[in-house]
Design an enzyme around this catalytic site. Structure first.
Site, PDB file in Angstrom:
ATOM      1  NE  ARG A 238       7.024  -1.241  -4.318  1.00  0.00           N
ATOM      2  CZ  ARG A 238       7.318  -1.730  -3.884  1.00  0.00           C
ATOM      3  NH1 ARG A 238       8.445  -2.711  -3.845  1.00  0.00           N
ATOM      4  NH2 ARG A 238       7.179  -1.641  -2.920  1.00  0.00           N
ATOM      5  CD  GLU A 267       2.101  -6.796  -6.444  1.00  0.00           C
ATOM      6  OE1 GLU A 267       1.929  -6.563  -5.604  1.00  0.00           O
ATOM      7  OE2 GLU A 267       2.806  -6.832  -6.811  1.00  0.00           O
ATOM      8  CG  HIS A 286       4.676  -7.934  -3.503  1.00  0.00           C
ATOM      9  ND1 HIS A 286       4.614  -6.603  -3.892  1.00  0.00           N
ATOM     10  CD2 HIS A 286       5.859  -7.691  -2.420  1.00  0.00           C
ATOM     11  CE1 HIS A 286       4.930  -5.619  -3.652  1.00  0.00           C
ATOM     12  NE2 HIS A 286       6.071  -6.715  -3.057  1.00  0.00           N
TER      13      HIS A 286
END
Length: 318
Positions: A238, A267, A286
């Site tokens: 993270r 994001e 991601h």
């Protein structure tokens, strides 16, 4: 019979309806897939305000109280995985919204972390682009064999990374707040006495910690200065675990040789974000959990979650 309205958010690859057999619920549910990320709450409410069921992929779209307040028809929220920090579970419970999760499959995130480490060490992207531009052998790669790999967090993913490191002939050490000597011995790695010891003595550092109040900002500017100028940092966990401004400064000023990240505080990553232009930063959007086996497991369980809810016996509730 009127079908319940359902929306699947952030279906970036447009595969949600092909990764599982949706036929068991299609006579009861009308499914709408949204392929683009919707950041604005007003627009999101306009798109899903009439839905009783919403499916979300990991933490791509947060469901805080502010949003839940504006979705009075929502009765079932399904997220991939069994943990999603972007959902206000207390607010959902107060509104009588059932929240369900899914299982997963494979070691996709660990495999991506290792790919990023190799990509950093051997300058894969730079050399690929150099060949496309007519150049030949423009960099000298870093070796993994005989080097020290520091693993922050020795859970499922961290343990897999430790095994990869051992297979590549690396000396592996690990640290986290609760890591015991017995667990380190079980994994066959050295237990670092402290975070500082691990950072100071590692050639490569890979982060595999859960984001919490204890881990938020765990790696700060002082920590990055502790690392060797030849060292590399990989974060597929993270983004807030690492001070993002400090990491950018470290890369600009050569405190470390490079970094690779698959996770970001915002994001999708804004087009003007400095992380898009740092030359010694390797980035992926991601995709740690984005794999064939993982998606098949996610969507299979999503269909099961919806079917069970319709039958009045929800499963995998969070």
């Amino acid at each position: 019979m009127t079908k319940l309205r359902s929306a699947i958010l952030d279906d970036y690859q447009q595969v949600a309806l092909t990764m599982a057999d949706w036929s068991p619920i299609m006579d009861k549910v009308e499914v709408k897939c949204i392929h683009e990320h919707i950041a604005q709450i007003d627009e999101l409410v306009e798109q899903i305000g009439d839905c009783e069921i919403v499916v979300i992929m990991r933490e791509r779209t947060p469901f805080r109280a502010e949003l839940l307040d504006r979705l009075p028809r929502l009765k079932l929220l399904v997220t991939t995985g069994m943990r999603n920090a972007s959902i206000d579970l207390a607010a959902a419970a107060a509104k009588g919204i059932t929240v369900c999760g899914t299982g997963g499959a494979g070691n996709a995130t660990a495999e991506l972390a290792w790919a990023l480490m190799l990509g950093l060490a051997r300058n894969i992207v730079k050399e690929h682009n150099a060949i496309r531009g007519g150049q030949w052998q423009s960099t000298i790669g870093a070796d993994l064999y005989g080097k020290t790999l520091g693993v922050l967090g020795l859970g499922k993913l961290g343990s897999q990374i430790a095994k990869f490191g051992q297979a590549f002939g690396m000396d592996v050490m690990a640290w986290s707040q609760n890591l015991s000597q017995a667990r380190a011995d079980e994994a066959g790695v050295r237990l670092a006495a402290s975070k500082e010891e691990l950072l100071e003595n590692s050639d490569f550092v890979s982060i595999h910690l859960v984001l919490s109040d204890r881990t938020r900002g765990l790696i700060n500017a002082e920590d990055l200065r502790r690392m060797r100028p030849s060292a590399y940092l990989v974060n597929t966990s993270r983004a807030p675990i690492v001070d993002q401004a400090a990491l950018a400064e470290a890369l600009r000023n050569g405190w470390i040789a490079g970094a690779a990240v698959d996770v970001f505080e915002v994001e999708p990553l804004p087009k003007d974000d400095p992380y898009r232009s740092l030359p010694n930063l390797l980035t992926t959007p991601h995709i740690g959990y984005v794999s064939q086996a993982g998606y098949e497991a996610f969507y299979r369980d999503i269909v099961e979650d919806i079917a069970a809810y319709l039958d009045g016996a929800p499963v995998r509730t969070i």
